[in-house]
Design a protein around this motif. Structure first.
Motif, PDB file in Angstrom:
ATOM      1  N   SER A  42      -3.197   3.228   8.742  1.00 40.84           N
ATOM      2  CA  SER A  42      -2.979   1.783   8.881  1.00 40.84           C
ATOM      3  C   SER A  42      -1.560   1.479   9.341  1.00 40.84           C
ATOM      4  O   SER A  42      -1.318   0.489  10.019  1.00 40.84           O
ATOM      5  CB  SER A  42      -3.254   1.077   7.554  1.00 40.84           C
ATOM      6  N   SER A  50      -7.881   4.402  14.878  1.00 44.62           N
ATOM      7  CA  SER A  50      -7.798   4.482  13.424  1.00 44.62           C
ATOM      8  C   SER A  50      -8.816   5.469  12.875  1.00 44.62           C
ATOM      9  O   SER A  50      -8.504   6.283  11.999  1.00 44.62           O
ATOM     10  CB  SER A  50      -8.006   3.100  12.802  1.00 44.62           C
ATOM     11  N   VAL A  70      -6.632  -1.833   3.876  1.00 43.43           N
ATOM     12  CA  VAL A  70      -6.189  -0.551   3.327  1.00 43.43           C
ATOM     13  C   VAL A  70      -5.303  -0.771   2.106  1.00 43.43           C
ATOM     14  O   VAL A  70      -5.415  -0.054   1.100  1.00 43.43           O
ATOM     15  CB  VAL A  70      -5.452   0.270   4.401  1.00 43.43           C
ATOM     16  N   THR A 127      -6.173   0.571  -1.566  1.00 48.65           N
ATOM     17  CA  THR A 127      -5.191   1.431  -2.227  1.00 48.65           C
ATOM     18  C   THR A 127      -4.860   0.923  -3.627  1.00 48.65           C
ATOM     19  O   THR A 127      -4.865   1.683  -4.600  1.00 48.65           O
ATOM     20  CB  THR A 127      -3.902   1.512  -1.393  1.00 48.65           C
ATOM     21  N   PHE A 176      -7.926   8.961  10.992  1.00 53.89           N
ATOM     22  CA  PHE A 176      -8.395   9.233   9.630  1.00 53.89           C
ATOM     23  C   PHE A 176      -9.147  10.561   9.577  1.00 53.89           C
ATOM     24  O   PHE A 176      -8.925  11.377   8.669  1.00 53.89           O
ATOM     25  CB  PHE A 176      -9.296   8.102   9.142  1.00 53.89           C
ATOM     26  N   GLY A 190       0.799  -1.215   0.000  1.00 54.84           N
ATOM     27  CA  GLY A 190       0.000   0.000   0.000  1.00 54.84           C
ATOM     28  C   GLY A 190       0.833   1.267   0.000  1.00 54.84           C
ATOM     29  O   GLY A 190       0.594   2.186  -0.780  1.00 54.84           O
ATOM     30  N   LEU A 195      -5.187   7.209   4.615  1.00 53.75           N
ATOM     31  CA  LEU A 195      -5.541   5.827   4.932  1.00 53.75           C
ATOM     32  C   LEU A 195      -4.299   4.986   5.213  1.00 53.75           C
ATOM     33  O   LEU A 195      -4.253   4.217   6.184  1.00 53.75           O
ATOM     34  CB  LEU A 195      -6.327   5.208   3.773  1.00 53.75           C
ATOM     35  N   ASN A 196      -3.276   5.123   4.384  1.00 57.28           N
ATOM     36  CA  ASN A 196      -2.076   4.318   4.556  1.00 57.28           C
ATOM     37  C   ASN A 196      -1.284   4.733   5.792  1.00 57.28           C
ATOM     38  O   ASN A 196      -0.685   3.885   6.460  1.00 57.28           O
ATOM     39  CB  ASN A 196      -1.204   4.403   3.302  1.00 57.28           C
ATOM     40  N   LEU A 226      -6.012   8.513   0.133  1.00 55.38           N
ATOM     41  CA  LEU A 226      -5.203   7.295   0.165  1.00 55.38           C
ATOM     42  C   LEU A 226      -3.969   7.481   1.045  1.00 55.38           C
ATOM     43  O   LEU A 226      -3.564   6.560   1.763  1.00 55.38           O
ATOM     44  CB  LEU A 226      -4.792   6.894  -1.252  1.00 55.38           C
TER      45      LEU A 226
END
Length: 291
Positions: A198, A74, A149, A153, A78, A31, A194-195, A191
């Motif tokens: 994670s 998380s 994730v 992605t 985000f 990802g 998100l990465n 994105l």
């Protein structure tokens, strides 16, 4: 052969936590590697660092409300990351401030708020966990999150690969054909967030960006094609994760910093010897051309 087995394979064969950590590193690499490369291509490398700090206040709020709960931290991370991205974008659009300056201002504010929140409500151990993570303590829930994730992605990048590539290499042409560059830009920032969210469970907010950026920067020194750089970024990220886990296991080192250290050392090696951009091959080509 037995010695090689004991050094390279035995830790993963004998211990489930090492296998989970390796699986987490693989998912993070799949990802974060492509995301990091697009950040480099778009000259947004430092923005990745800014976004990694931006998720800290949300993770801290999630920690205050639910303790070391992966879903709460998380979700909070985000929301905080998206909020910083939107506010920085609005500041850029309506105040005329450069985008990198906007992100720098908001990430410093976010970092200060996050550290204050965690320090006020938890112990130093809790703060260290959020900032630096513990990849050896990754559980099944964290693996599902990182794997999910990474899947989102890769699927999203497959759909927006062409406009993202055009915006990275020739944004003027993309605007001239009427494409919505701002839409792709926001999707890409989602994105990124998100990465980073994670990755903070395994590597912490301060280390997650390292596995995103160092392999991507290194990949540009080894290949001159985008496809080659994508493969190289993922390979370097996973190789750094594997080597870092082994170093952490055999020498009792913190796992996250060990992984980032390996990635950094390979980057330094690439600066000298990488065929596409290393100093030594460039020097040899220049001497050959002069002769």
């Amino acid at each position: 052969m037995q010695h090689l087995y004991d050094v390279l394979l035995a830790p993963f064969v004998d211990f489930a936590f090492m296998r989970r950590a390796l699986a987490g590193c693989l998912a993070l690499s799949l990802g974060s590697g492509p995301i990091g490369l697009f950040l480099v291509m778009r000259r947004m490398s430092l923005m990745g660092d800014a976004m990694s700090h931006a998720v800290l206040p949300g993770a801290a709020v999630g920690f205050m409300l639910a303790g070391l709960s992966l879903p709460a931290m998380s979700l909070g991370g985000f929301v905080a990351g998206v909020l910083v991205a939107v506010l920085a974008g609005l500041a850029t659009r309506f105040a005329g401030i450069k985008e990198d300056a906007s992100f720098a201002a908001f990430y410093l504010l976010s970092l200060a708020i996050g550290v204050l929140l965690v320090s006020k409500s938890g112990s130093n151990v809790d703060l260290m966990h959020i900032l630096f993570g513990s990849v050896l303590a990754v559980d099944d829930a964290a693996l599902y999150l990182v794997g999910g994730v990474a899947s989102v992605t890769l699927i999203t990048l497959a759909f927006i690969y062409r406009p993202m590539l055009l915006e990275s290499l020739d944004p003027v042409f993309l605007r001239s054909v009427g494409a919505r560059g701002g839409l792709w830009h926001m999707a890409f920032l989602m994105l990124v967030v998100l990465n980073l969210v994670s990755g903070f469970q395994a590597l912490g907010t301060l280390m997650a960006v390292g596995l995103m950026m160092l392999p991507a920067i290194t990949a540009r020194l080894w290949s001159e094609t985008v496809e080659g750089m994508l493969v190289m970024a993922v390979s370097v990220a996973f190789g750094s994760g594997l080597a870092g886990l082994l170093l952490s296991y055999h020498f009792e080192l913190p796992s996250g910093p060990a992984i980032i250290l390996v990635a950094g050392l390979f980057y330094l090696f690439s600066l000298l010897f990488a065929p596409a951009g290393g100093a030594l091959p460039r020097y040899i080509r220049a001497r050959h051309f002069e002769s």
